[in-house]
Scaffold this active site. Structure first.
Site, PDB file in Angstrom:
ATOM      1  N   ASP A 114       0.041   2.077   8.429  1.00  0.00           N
ATOM      2  CA  ASP A 114      -0.590   1.377   9.553  1.00  0.00           C
ATOM      3  C   ASP A 114       0.173   1.545  10.869  1.00  0.00           C
ATOM      4  OD1 ASP A 114      -2.216   0.535   7.541  1.00  0.00           O
ATOM      5  OD2 ASP A 114      -1.528  -1.529   7.518  1.00  0.00           O
ATOM      6  N   ASP A 167       5.133  -7.628   5.694  1.00  0.00           N
ATOM      7  CA  ASP A 167       5.188  -8.778   4.782  1.00  0.00           C
ATOM      8  C   ASP A 167       6.265  -8.590   3.709  1.00  0.00           C
ATOM      9  OD1 ASP A 167       3.188 -10.318   6.002  1.00  0.00           O
ATOM     10  OD2 ASP A 167       1.610  -9.181   4.998  1.00  0.00           O
ATOM     11  N   GLY A 214       0.821  -1.219   0.000  1.00  0.00           N
ATOM     12  CA  GLY A 214       0.000   0.000   0.000  1.00  0.00           C
ATOM     13  C   GLY A 214       0.849   1.261   0.000  1.00  0.00           C
ATOM     14  N   ARG A 248       1.424  -5.756  -5.003  1.00  0.00           N
ATOM     15  CA  ARG A 248       1.418  -6.662  -3.859  1.00  0.00           C
ATOM     16  C   ARG A 248       1.864  -8.081  -4.213  1.00  0.00           C
ATOM     17  NH1 ARG A 248      -0.515  -4.411   0.675  1.00  0.00           N
ATOM     18  NH2 ARG A 248      -2.112  -2.799   0.573  1.00  0.00           N
ATOM     19  N   LYS A 250       7.999   0.839   5.623  1.00  0.00           N
ATOM     20  CA  LYS A 250       6.886   1.644   5.104  1.00  0.00           C
ATOM     21  C   LYS A 250       5.563   1.085   5.576  1.00  0.00           C
ATOM     22  CE  LYS A 250       4.356   0.022   2.608  1.00  0.00           C
ATOM     23  NZ  LYS A 250       3.435  -0.744   1.775  1.00  0.00           N
ATOM     24  N   THR A 251       4.650   1.850   5.943  1.00  0.00           N
ATOM     25  CA  THR A 251       3.222   1.554   6.032  1.00  0.00           C
ATOM     26  C   THR A 251       2.538   2.621   6.879  1.00  0.00           C
ATOM     27  OG1 THR A 251       1.459   0.064   6.701  1.00  0.00           O
ATOM     28  CG2 THR A 251       3.465  -0.172   7.962  1.00  0.00           C
TER      29      THR A 251
HETATM   30  P1  FBP Z   1       0.509  -1.983   3.644  1.00  0.00           P
HETATM   31  O1  FBP Z   1       0.418  -2.896   4.820  1.00  0.00           O
HETATM   32  O2  FBP Z   1       0.932  -2.640   2.403  1.00  0.00           O
HETATM   33  O3  FBP Z   1       1.328  -0.762   3.953  1.00  0.00           O
HETATM   34  O4  FBP Z   1      -0.967  -1.451   3.348  1.00  0.00           O
HETATM   35  C1  FBP Z   1      -1.626  -0.550   4.135  1.00  0.00           C
HETATM   36  C2  FBP Z   1      -3.090  -0.492   3.803  1.00  0.00           C
HETATM   37  O5  FBP Z   1      -3.415   0.836   3.476  1.00  0.00           O
HETATM   38  C3  FBP Z   1      -3.969  -1.011   4.932  1.00  0.00           C
HETATM   39  O6  FBP Z   1      -4.197  -0.017   5.916  1.00  0.00           O
HETATM   40  C4  FBP Z   1      -5.202  -1.439   4.198  1.00  0.00           C
HETATM   41  O7  FBP Z   1      -5.919  -2.428   4.907  1.00  0.00           O
HETATM   42  C5  FBP Z   1      -4.643  -2.002   2.927  1.00  0.00           C
HETATM   43  O8  FBP Z   1      -3.445  -1.317   2.685  1.00  0.00           O
HETATM   44  C6  FBP Z   1      -5.562  -1.841   1.748  1.00  0.00           C
HETATM   45  O9  FBP Z   1      -5.029  -2.530   0.676  1.00  0.00           O
HETATM   46  P2  FBP Z   1      -5.271  -2.199  -0.852  1.00  0.00           P
HETATM   47  O10 FBP Z   1      -4.468  -0.982  -1.166  1.00  0.00           O
HETATM   48  O11 FBP Z   1      -4.709  -3.384  -1.550  1.00  0.00           O
HETATM   49  O12 FBP Z   1      -6.717  -1.977  -1.045  1.00  0.00           O
END
Ligand code: FBP
Length: 550
Positions: free
Chosen positions: A202, A173, A78, A142, A199-200
């Site tokens: 979250d 991951d 993400g 991803r 990075k994230t």
């Molecule tokens: P990462 O763990 O890859 O940083 O993703 C964060 C995030 O924004 C989460 O908060 C959310 O649940 C997910 O990605 C949403 O995924 P997608 O972008 O595939 O819809």
């Protein structure tokens, strides 16, 4: 490229850096490290990269001579504000190592490496993206890098481009994959180092050595701005309860940080729900009580913040999701079944208890629980409309209380989900500086021949000149977990600690926030202006840093 006035002004911003990285540096090695758990299993899986020391970079009076080096970079998972500055810091760092060094970006995430899809990132390209949000410089994806065939295919292009080091910018991951790749390339003597960057949005990739993941600061500030605006609207019209779901996957760091910034009436913390073994009905009753108490004072409005991963932490829902994971992994034919028959198919396969919970949920939410897992086996919690589920269930409870004469107020709701709108915002000064330093540090790790490390920049509540740059062996953060029905080595997710300073501050204040209208309206991120307005790190980081000093 057409640019806004802010983009033009922001392009000239020079990120602040730790003094230690400004001139010649030397490596200071700490003691050998261990994984956070399951040491024997992790050591057996990573015989070549396990146990490496933690390192910091310090100023040196001797300038080492380095050869030019070609480096590859991947943005994984993400989006998070600041990714472009990691690339800018990495670019400047390898050019500082040697002006003939070159940077290649793999397109649309790890898949670009496997499919040999890349561009050379020249100064002209990198300059266009300095201090901007988004991952659009090369795109993200991803694809899970986990199979030997993928590693070998990747190696073909790395060799063809004479790339000696690969930087993977990703979450837990993706950094797990970086570690597996580092181990594999070392085991076959491929001559390619692999470095990760945390990075994230979250905020769940953190530990003693990684204070925060980049993007968390900006994303929380964007969500807090918008929640603040909603609170002002709510306090002006005085007729709605707003149920606001916030991104963040399993961890409630984003919800907690936003609560500390805006002081809502209710904020649920998934980790607490789990620790207290709270059922869905308990959660709904608690919110309904807050609504009723405010209504008794004539306040038929309020805000409820909901972490997006909540559903997985409610014990009966967690049991259901765990069984669904196993069923979906074991029955790939499920996807082929007609939509109208899927619900019954699942109910037949579930145990009696879980089938009862599944049947009790509104059909839409129940089916959202069976959507495809992401390539890492995670439930896609962003697709589960918990905000609607709770608004609906609280409404049903209050209607019942009204009939019984226990509730005399009004209850009208609005639901929101904030996630995507914060992930590509122009990075705050904190993220712009932090990311640039992470990228520059990654270049230093490469120069000193390190592999299987994550770039680390600490002490970030202090002025940037005093930040501590270094590297953490990724194996140090690992443990074994069940994924897609199998035990796998993965980086342990950092959830909200209920004895941590940010949660304790929230817990001490929430009863007052529930009943009174104590909203804070943080306003938009400021990029230019006084440091107390523009350069504040998150409340989470400030409270954690203060607690460390005690
Ligand atoms: P990462 O763990 O890859 O940083 O993703 C964060 C995030 O924004 C989460 O908060 C959310 O649940 C997910 O990605 C949403 O995924 P997608 O972008 O595939 O819809």
């Amino acid at each position: 490229m057409n640019k806004s006035a802010l983009q033009i002004a922001r392009a000239a911003y020079q990120p602040k850096m730790p003094t230690a990285l400004l001139g010649a540096v030397k490596v200071n090695e700490g003691a050998a490290t261990q994984s956070v758990a399951d040491q024997e299993d992790i050591q057996a899986l990573f015989p070549n990269t396990y146990g490496q020391p933690y390192i910091t970079f310090e100023p040196s009076d001797k300038q080492e001579k380095f050869e030019p080096i070609n480096v590859g970079v991947i943005l994984s998972g993400g989006q998070a504000p600041g990714g472009h500055n990691v690339i800018a810091g990495l670019f400047d760092g390898i050019k500082n190592i040697h002006p003939d060094s070159r940077l290649y970006g793999f397109i649309l995430g790890p898949g670009g490496l496997v499919d040999h899809n890349y561009i050379e990132l020249t100064a002209d390209i990198v300059n266009e993206y300095r201090n901007t949000g988004g991952f659009d410089i090369i795109g993200s994806g991803r694809t899970k890098l986990e199979k030997k065939e993928q590693f070998d295919k990747g190696l073909v292009i790395l060799k063809a481009l004479d790339i000696k080091a690969l930087v993977i910018i990703g979450g837990d991951d993706s950094n797990t994959n970086a570690c597996v790749l580092a181990e594999y390339y070392k085991s076959i003597d491929a001559g390619v180092q692999v470095i990760g960057c945390p990075k994230t949005i979250d905020g769940d990739l953190k530990n003693e050595m990684i204070e925060t993941s980049f993007g968390f600061d900006t994303a929380c500030k964007v969500y807090s701005e918008v929640i603040g605006n909603i609170q002002r609207d709510c306090n002006s019209a005085r007729k709605y309860w707003h149920f606001i779901k916030l991104m963040g996957r399993s961890a409630s760091h984003i919800a907690l940080e936003c609560a500390l910034q805006v002081q809502p009436n209710v904020c649920l913390i998934s980790e607490e729900v789990q620790a207290k073994n709270q059922s869905l009905d308990t959660i709904v009753t608690d919110i309904a009580n807050t609504v009723a108490n405010r209504a008794a004072q004539g306040h038929n409005f309020g805000t409820v913040l909901i972490p997006e991963g909540l559903i997985e932490f409610i014990p009966e829902m967690n049991n259901l999701i765990a069984e669904l994971n196993e069923i979906l992994a074991a029955h790939p034919e499920y996807k082929m079944i007609r939509k109208s028959e899927q619900r019954n198919y699942i109910i037949e396969k579930l145990s009696e208890d879980n089938a009862a919970v599944f049947k009790s949920l509104p059909e839409g939410v129940a089916m959202q629980l069976t959507l495809d897992r992401d390539p890492h086996g995670n439930v896609q919690v962003s697709a589960i409309e918990t905000e609607k589920l709770l608004a609906e269930m609280v409404g049903v409870k209050l209607a019942q209380w009204k009939q019984d004469g226990l509730f005399v107020g009004k209850f009208a709701t609005q639901t929101h989900f904030f996630g995507y709108e914060g992930r590509c915002a122009a990075p705050s000064n904190y993220d712009a500086d932090y990311c640039y330093s992470l990228g520059y540090t990654a270049a230093a790790l490469i120069a000193f021949g390190k592999t299987g490390y994550m770039s680390s920049v600490r002490n970030t509540t202090a002025p940037a000149k005093d930040w501590i740059a270094g590297g953490v062996p990724i194996t140090m953060m690992m443990n074994m977990e069940r994924r897609n029905g199998e035990m796998k080595p993965v980086i342990q997710k950092a959830l909200v600690q209920l004895d941590g300073a940010p949660f304790r501050r929230f817990a001490a204040k929430r009863a007052a926030w529930a009943i009174s209208t104590d909203y804070i309206y943080p306003g938009p991120i400021q990029y230019f202006g006084p440091t107390e307005v523009c350069d504040q790190p998150t409340k989470t980081l400030q409270l954690e840093a203060k607690a460390k000093c005690k």
